[in-house]
Design a protein around this motif. Structure first.
Motif, short mmCIF file in Angstrom:
data_model
loop_
_atom_site.label_atom_id
_atom_site.label_comp_id
_atom_site.label_asym_id
_atom_site.label_seq_id
_atom_site.Cartn_x
_atom_site.Cartn_y
_atom_site.Cartn_z
N HIS A 250 -92.32 28.34 31.12
CA HIS A 250 -93.55 28.79 31.79
C HIS A 250 -93.15 29.77 32.90
CE1 HIS A 250 -97.17 28.82 34.23
NE2 HIS A 250 -97.80 28.31 33.18
N PRO A 251 -93.74 30.98 32.92
CA PRO A 251 -93.33 32.01 33.90
C PRO A 251 -93.38 31.56 35.37
CG PRO A 251 -94.77 32.97 32.24
CD PRO A 251 -94.76 31.49 32.00
N LYS A 252 -94.46 30.91 35.77
CA LYS A 252 -94.55 30.44 37.16
C LYS A 252 -93.48 29.40 37.46
CE LYS A 252 -99.40 31.31 38.18
NZ LYS A 252 -100.70 30.73 38.54
N GLY A 253 -93.25 28.50 36.52
CA GLY A 253 -92.23 27.48 36.70
C GLY A 253 -90.84 28.10 36.83
N ILE A 254 -90.58 29.12 36.02
CA ILE A 254 -89.28 29.80 36.08
C ILE A 254 -89.09 30.47 37.43
CG2 ILE A 254 -87.91 31.72 35.14
CD1 ILE A 254 -89.16 31.00 32.37
N VAL A 255 -90.09 31.21 37.89
CA VAL A 255 -90.00 31.90 39.19
C VAL A 255 -89.81 30.89 40.32
CG1 VAL A 255 -91.28 33.31 40.87
CG2 VAL A 255 -91.25 33.96 38.45
N LEU A 256 -90.59 29.82 40.30
CA LEU A 256 -90.47 28.80 41.34
C LEU A 256 -89.10 28.12 41.30
CD1 LEU A 256 -94.06 27.31 41.14
CD2 LEU A 256 -93.08 28.56 43.08
N ALA A 257 -88.58 27.84 40.10
CA ALA A 257 -87.27 27.20 39.99
C ALA A 257 -86.16 28.13 40.49
CB ALA A 257 -87.01 26.78 38.54
#
Length: 137
Positions: A61-68
């Motif tokens: 998930h793009p948001k999850g990747i950026v946040l991680a």
């Protein structure tokens, strides 16, 4: 309420306890800039083990990747600051003061996520702030 969080929390306590101690010895042999490079290698080893356990298919998930990725960068920046601090100061003081980071987390959780703090927890936070004042005085 499930107590499944206790064992991993104790794991974090133990791992972070050693994480806060070992850099004091490390920086007696190598500079913080070199130490952070080797810490990244250590993190990559753990990351590869987890990637193998996921059979090379992590969630995407793009948001999850950026946040991680942001979390990883913040963690590494914090580790780099910690390495610099323990190379110049007493690990007893540096680890105690930096271990009060949950006060920042609690404030963010309260103001951004709307989580509530009980009176007892508020008193604990106030005591943590008092501890910062007493430790640095």
């Amino acid at each position: 309420m499930s107590k499944e969080w206790i064992l991993p929390t104790l794991g974090a306590l133990i791992f972070w306890g050693f994480w806060g101690f070992i850099p004091k010895i490390t920086t007696q042999y190598i500079e913080p800039k070199s130490a952070i490079v080797y810490e990244v290698i250590g993190a990559m080893i753990v990351g590869m083990i987890v990637l193998f356990s996921l059979q090379f298919q992590p969630d995407t998930h793009p948001k999850g990747i950026v946040l991680a990725i942001t979390t990883g960068m913040l963690g590494l920046l914090g580790a780099f600051c910690f390495l610099n601090a323990v190379s110049k100061g007493a690990v007893v003081l540096v680890s105690t003061l930096s271990a009060l980071y949950p006060v920042v987390t609690i404030c963010l959780a309260t103001f951004i996520l709307g989580e509530t703090i009980s009176i007892q927890q508020g008193v604990g936070i106030a005591l943590a702030v008092l501890a910062i004042i007493l430790i640095t005085a």
